[in-house]
Motif scaffolding. Structure first.
Motif, mmCIF file in Angstrom:
data_model
loop_
_atom_site.group_PDB
_atom_site.id
_atom_site.type_symbol
_atom_site.label_atom_id
_atom_site.label_comp_id
_atom_site.label_asym_id
_atom_site.label_seq_id
_atom_site.Cartn_x
_atom_site.Cartn_y
_atom_site.Cartn_z
ATOM 1 N N GLY A 252 -9.318 -2.793 -5.796
ATOM 2 C CA GLY A 252 -8.192 -2.815 -6.835
ATOM 3 C C GLY A 252 -6.793 -2.105 -6.297
ATOM 4 O O GLY A 252 -6.786 -1.309 -5.302
ATOM 5 N N PHE A 253 -5.863 -2.115 -7.460
ATOM 6 C CA PHE A 253 -4.635 -1.384 -7.010
ATOM 7 C C PHE A 253 -4.808 -0.166 -7.993
ATOM 8 O O PHE A 253 -5.070 -0.238 -9.161
ATOM 9 C CB PHE A 253 -3.381 -2.345 -7.520
ATOM 10 N N ASN A 254 -4.566 1.177 -7.191
ATOM 11 C CA ASN A 254 -4.568 2.395 -7.775
ATOM 12 C C ASN A 254 -3.343 2.559 -8.788
ATOM 13 O O ASN A 254 -2.199 2.660 -8.167
ATOM 14 C CB ASN A 254 -4.850 3.428 -6.905
ATOM 15 N N PHE A 255 -3.533 2.896 -9.916
ATOM 16 C CA PHE A 255 -2.308 3.226 -10.842
ATOM 17 C C PHE A 255 -2.624 4.661 -11.485
ATOM 18 O O PHE A 255 -2.568 4.894 -12.512
ATOM 19 C CB PHE A 255 -2.142 2.310 -12.100
ATOM 20 N N ALA A 256 -3.091 5.584 -10.542
ATOM 21 C CA ALA A 256 -3.106 7.029 -10.907
ATOM 22 C C ALA A 256 -1.907 7.701 -11.685
ATOM 23 O O ALA A 256 -0.686 7.225 -11.126
ATOM 24 C CB ALA A 256 -3.660 7.829 -9.542
ATOM 25 N N ASN A 257 -2.054 8.746 -12.373
ATOM 26 C CA ASN A 257 -1.082 9.614 -12.826
ATOM 27 C C ASN A 257 -0.769 10.427 -12.058
ATOM 28 O O ASN A 257 -1.280 11.934 -11.763
ATOM 29 C CB ASN A 257 -1.611 10.318 -14.170
#
Length: 311
Positions: A252-257
């Motif tokens: 998946g694609f990582n959308f971390a803060n």
């Protein structure tokens, strides 16, 4: 004739130089004094008119006397000159006038009529040339306008998808998320400032299962690329499913803060993945499926050649 004194000399026996000799002096010869030769009873010979020289000095003995008549003073008549008209058969005294030049009845000026005709011919030629040039120019303009009005054969009658981006030569495409194909609960929004997309428009509503954005993009050659995304996440780390040409890519694609900010206005950041793309058209999708955490705001997407990360 017997020797002796024969008396006075006869004309044929005159000796103009007798006064120089003793026998001449005995006879009474005298130097010339304007008349005869110096002898008594000398004979004056008759000369033709104009032959006698007046007031000519006698040349010394042994030198030839000049026969050139002396010129009179300027403006004075010559004593030896006789006008031609006074002689028998002389020239006429009437003054003959010279015929006018050109053989006409009088002096004629330049041929202005010919010059005028030539000038008119030149002007007419120039006017005709300008008219022909104007006619040809109008014809060219009309043909050019007709060519522009017809669509080019290479143009497609169908509009290209709004989510298909083109990049300048040498650069890979970049697009606003709001220009992509939105499915499910994905919607456009402008409430939160800080988005770099046109008009500050970003995509929200991705947290709903089934929501997705799809980007159709042309690639110059096969190989590994870096897919970058700018987004906003002020909470816990998020992750969405990445699909390339219908195939799920990785975990998946990582959308971390990455900003570690709780203030949404300060939580704009970037993330990336390394999909493999084919030369030509490629379809890239970010979607929210069961098990994903999709609470993010998506701003922009772009590509880089190779695996380069955010730098």
């Amino acid at each position: 004739m017997t020797p002796g004194d024969n008396g006075a000399s006869t004309p044929e026996d005159d000796d103009p130089f007798g006064y120089l000799y003793a026998d001449g002096q005995a006879r009474g010869a005298q130097p010339p004094s304007g008349g005869g030769y110096g002898y008594p009873n000398s004979v004056s010979r008759v000369r033709a008119v104009g032959e006698r020289q007046y007031a000519q000095p006698q040349a010394p003995y042994g030198q030839q006397q000049s026969t050139v008549p002396q010129q009179g003073a300027y403006g004075q008549p010559n004593a030896h000159y006789q006008a031609p008209e006074t002689l028998p058969g002389g020239a006429s005294t009437g003054r003959q006038s010279m015929p006018p030049a050109g053989g006409g009845g009088g002096r004629r000026g330049p041929n202005t009529k010919g010059l005028l005709i030539g000038a008119i011919a030149v002007v007419a030629a120039v006017v005709i040339g300008i008219g022909v040039a104007m006619i040809n120019g109008n014809t060219d303009d009309k043909s050019g306008n007709q060519a522009d009005a017809s669509p080019a054969q290479s143009q497609s009658g169908k509009p290209s998808p709004s989510n298909s981006a083109s990049a300048p030569s040498g650069e890979l495409p970049k697009t606003d998320a709001s220009a992509l194909q939105l499915v499910g609960g994905a919607t456009k929004a402008t409430d939160l400032p800080g988005a770099r997309a046109a008009g500050g428009t970003y995509v929200g509503g991705l947290s709903t299962v089934g929501a997705s954005v799809t980007w159709t993009v042309d690639i110059p050659e096969d190989g590994a690329y870096t897919l970058l995304a700018r987004y906003n996440n002020p909470g816990e780390d998020q992750s969405m499913t990445l699909t390339v040409n219908g195939q799920k890519y990785g975990s998946g694609f990582n959308f971390a803060n990455f900003t570690h900010q709780s203030n949404p206005k300060l939580a704009w950041t970037e993330s990336f993945a390394y999909p493999t793309l084919n030369k030509g058209s490629n379809s890239i999708s970010l979607s929210c499926v069961p098990g994903d955490k999709c609470d993010v705001l998506l701003d922009q997407l772009w590509l880089k050649k190779g695996k380069v990360g955010r730098n």
